[in-house]
Design a protein around this motif. Sequence first.
Motif, PDB file in Angstrom:
ATOM      1  N   GLY A 202      16.620  37.130  58.574  1.00 65.27           N
ATOM      2  CA  GLY A 202      15.997  35.967  57.924  1.00 65.27           C
ATOM      3  C   GLY A 202      15.074  36.418  56.823  1.00 65.27           C
TER       4      GLY A 202
ATOM      5  N   SER B  68      16.219  37.949  53.130  1.00 63.98           N
ATOM      6  CA  SER B  68      16.020  37.305  51.825  1.00 63.98           C
ATOM      7  C   SER B  68      15.110  38.132  50.928  1.00 63.98           C
ATOM      8  CB  SER B  68      15.363  35.936  51.997  1.00 63.98           C
ATOM      9  OG  SER B  68      16.184  35.076  52.713  1.00 63.98           O
TER      10      SER B  68
ATOM     11  N   ASP C 141      20.793  39.212  61.409  1.00 71.38           N
ATOM     12  CA  ASP C 141      20.314  38.418  60.271  1.00 71.38           C
ATOM     13  C   ASP C 141      18.818  38.252  60.483  1.00 71.38           C
ATOM     14  OD1 ASP C 141      19.588  36.593  58.394  1.00 71.38           O
ATOM     15  OD2 ASP C 141      20.782  34.930  59.195  1.00 71.38           O
TER      16      ASP C 141
ATOM     17  N   ASN D 156      21.876  35.549  47.636  1.00 68.13           N
ATOM     18  CA  ASN D 156      20.808  35.160  48.574  1.00 68.13           C
ATOM     19  C   ASN D 156      21.222  35.570  49.989  1.00 68.13           C
ATOM     20  OD1 ASN D 156      22.754  33.269  49.149  1.00 68.13           O
ATOM     21  ND2 ASN D 156      21.580  31.520  48.473  1.00 68.13           N
ATOM     22  N   ASN D 157      20.347  35.365  50.943  1.00 63.18           N
ATOM     23  CA  ASN D 157      20.678  35.810  52.297  1.00 63.18           C
ATOM     24  C   ASN D 157      21.804  34.972  52.908  1.00 63.18           C
ATOM     25  OD1 ASN D 157      20.531  37.318  54.660  1.00 63.18           O
ATOM     26  ND2 ASN D 157      18.984  35.980  55.548  1.00 63.18           N
ATOM     27  N   ALA D 158      21.870  33.696  52.556  1.00 62.39           N
ATOM     28  CA  ALA D 158      22.989  32.881  53.035  1.00 62.39           C
ATOM     29  C   ALA D 158      24.307  33.519  52.578  1.00 62.39           C
ATOM     30  CB  ALA D 158      22.865  31.456  52.517  1.00 62.39           C
TER      31      ALA D 158
ATOM     32  N   HIS E 219      17.638  35.847  63.554  1.00 65.31           N
ATOM     33  CA  HIS E 219      16.209  35.541  63.666  1.00 65.31           C
ATOM     34  C   HIS E 219      16.055  34.024  63.695  1.00 65.31           C
ATOM     35  CE1 HIS E 219      11.973  35.236  62.769  1.00 65.31           C
ATOM     36  NE2 HIS E 219      11.854  36.535  62.864  1.00 65.31           N
TER      37      HIS E 219
ATOM     38  N   SER F  83      13.628  32.222  62.993  1.00 60.63           N
ATOM     39  CA  SER F  83      12.949  31.853  61.742  1.00 60.63           C
ATOM     40  C   SER F  83      11.980  30.687  61.787  1.00 60.63           C
ATOM     41  CB  SER F  83      13.958  31.599  60.625  1.00 60.63           C
ATOM     42  OG  SER F  83      14.637  32.780  60.330  1.00 60.63           O
TER      43      SER F  83
ATOM     44  N   ARG G  49       9.485  29.120  46.669  1.00 63.03           N
ATOM     45  CA  ARG G  49       9.298  30.311  47.527  1.00 63.03           C
ATOM     46  C   ARG G  49       8.322  31.326  46.948  1.00 63.03           C
ATOM     47  NH1 ARG G  49      14.865  31.773  50.527  1.00 63.03           N
ATOM     48  NH2 ARG G  49      15.009  29.866  51.778  1.00 63.03           N
TER      49      ARG G  49
ATOM     50  N   LYS H 261      11.441  35.748  50.483  1.00 55.58           N
ATOM     51  CA  LYS H 261      10.546  35.297  51.560  1.00 55.58           C
ATOM     52  C   LYS H 261       9.417  36.320  51.674  1.00 55.58           C
ATOM     53  CE  LYS H 261      13.957  32.510  54.062  1.00 55.58           C
ATOM     54  NZ  LYS H 261      14.806  32.478  55.286  1.00 55.58           N
TER      55      LYS H 261
HETATM   56  C1  LIG Z   1      16.133  31.915  55.282  1.00 56.24           C
HETATM   57  C2  LIG Z   1      17.214  32.373  56.158  1.00 56.24           C
HETATM   58  C3  LIG Z   1      18.536  32.444  55.684  1.00 56.24           C
HETATM   59  C4  LIG Z   1      18.885  32.014  54.306  1.00 56.24           C
HETATM   60  O1  LIG Z   1      18.361  32.882  53.358  1.00 56.24           O
HETATM   61  P1  LIG Z   1      18.378  32.488  51.811  1.00 56.24           P
HETATM   62  O2  LIG Z   1      17.843  33.701  51.135  1.00 56.24           O
HETATM   63  O3  LIG Z   1      17.508  31.289  51.693  1.00 56.24           O
HETATM   64  O4  LIG Z   1      19.773  32.181  51.449  1.00 56.24           O
HETATM   65  C5  LIG Z   1      19.491  32.904  56.536  1.00 56.24           C
HETATM   66  N1  LIG Z   1      19.223  33.264  57.803  1.00 56.24           N
HETATM   67  C6  LIG Z   1      17.967  33.203  58.305  1.00 56.24           C
HETATM   68  C7  LIG Z   1      17.732  33.606  59.732  1.00 56.24           C
HETATM   69  C8  LIG Z   1      16.906  32.751  57.490  1.00 56.24           C
HETATM   70  O5  LIG Z   1      15.675  32.682  57.969  1.00 56.24           O
END
Ligand SMILES: *Cc1c(COP(=O)(O)O)cnc(C)c1O
Length: 451
Positions: free
Chosen positions: A249, A278, A247, A141-143, A215, A217, A86, A281
Amino acid sequence: MEEALRSIPQVSGIIEKLRGSYPYPVIKKAVREVVERVRADIISGKRSSAEGIYEEVEEKIKELLSPRLKKVINATGVVINTNLGRAPLHPDALEHVREVSVGYSNLEYDLLRRRRGSRNSHVEEILKELTGAESALIVNNNAGAVFLILSALAKGKEVIISRGELVEIGGSFRIPDIMSSSGARLREVGTTNRTRIEDYERAIGEDTALLMKVHKSNFYMVGFAEEVSLEELSSLGKRYGIPTYYDAGSGLLLPLKGLGEPSFGEILRKGIDVVSGSGDKLLGGPQAGIVLGRKEIVETLKKNPLFRVLRVDKMTIAALEKTLLLYMEGREKEIPVLRMLLQKEETIRNRAMRLRRMLAGIEGLKASVVKDTAKPGGGSLPWLELPTYCVSLLHERMSAQTLWERLIYSKPPVIGRVRKDRLLLDMRTVMKGELVFIKKALSEVCRAKRS
Ligand SMILES: *Cc1c(COP(=O)(O)O)cnc(C)c1O
């Protein structure tokens, strides 16, 4: 063949010869592996003697003692490439990591008040300042952020979400799965291509805990498609007293012209109660999940035990803090991800021409500069295609596929993309100082083929 097999030195003999120069268990493992390979190669007719076996063992030992995670040169043109790590970090961010990680730091110590502090505090204030959010927190992380938010705000309750946004981001992150593991119940509304605000409204009931938007994404819909805007969703939430969550993303920290994406601040100003994104990203920092929103919501998240489970390391905080400070200083265009996305076509073209000139003397290799399009990648800005320039390679005796494979074995590996019978090295994602490595790798690959 018998004779060739007999030429393989005794395992114990090879070990004895190398003993003392390297750690014993490593020698043993390397010798076993190499002897086995040489034996198999002789039996299958790939080689006719054990000549060079000592060198091979030493090479194997060095390989075993060197890191598997290593630098690669990204010539794919995909700026946010999850497979390739990334977002590359800004050198200043890295320097800050080094400074606070090589020794001790005030990670959880409040120097002013001389008492226990919070690790989040270092970045919270800056995030609030940059986005206008009431409150902020960061997790792994975003997850993790999505999971925490769903679990803390909606466990055992319903979350209303559009059928058009039940997406899979890749690598096993699927919204419906995350939702069910978090204990929240999915209440899907609308259809794949069209969801209206009335669909959400009709689904609201006693059990509704959250109105969520995701999103998409990594894809986008054209044609007969309709989705609910953030404004519509937030005003519906306010009318019913139900929190709204987006979210985002990738998430942009500051509005950037030409990317067609709202920033965190803009999302919050549309009335959304909590947003997550995130760190690695479009933001261009380390892996992290950034959560911004109303104070009482963020406080609820902080009190949840999952917040502790998902906490970030000091290296992440240091890298993120310095990246955020670059935004504060107005130096965000220096952040590698943004620099690569926003760089002028001419700069990329010049880099391509320079590499082509550098490759001119390599025998059997024909290099030319071609215009192409690059993708941001990493599940962000799927509609965006960026004009780019590539060095297109054609070898007299090697196919593009072979060239691509050989370059992956170079030190450092160079990863391009094959297009028909050419190998393309996209200069949007290659850094200035990396051109010499590409030249060296190609010289070696082409020389090896000749002998
Ligand atoms: C990339 C993404 C995630 C996951 O994010 P990480 O930082 O990779 O854990 C979750 N939701 C959306 C919409 C994303 O684009």
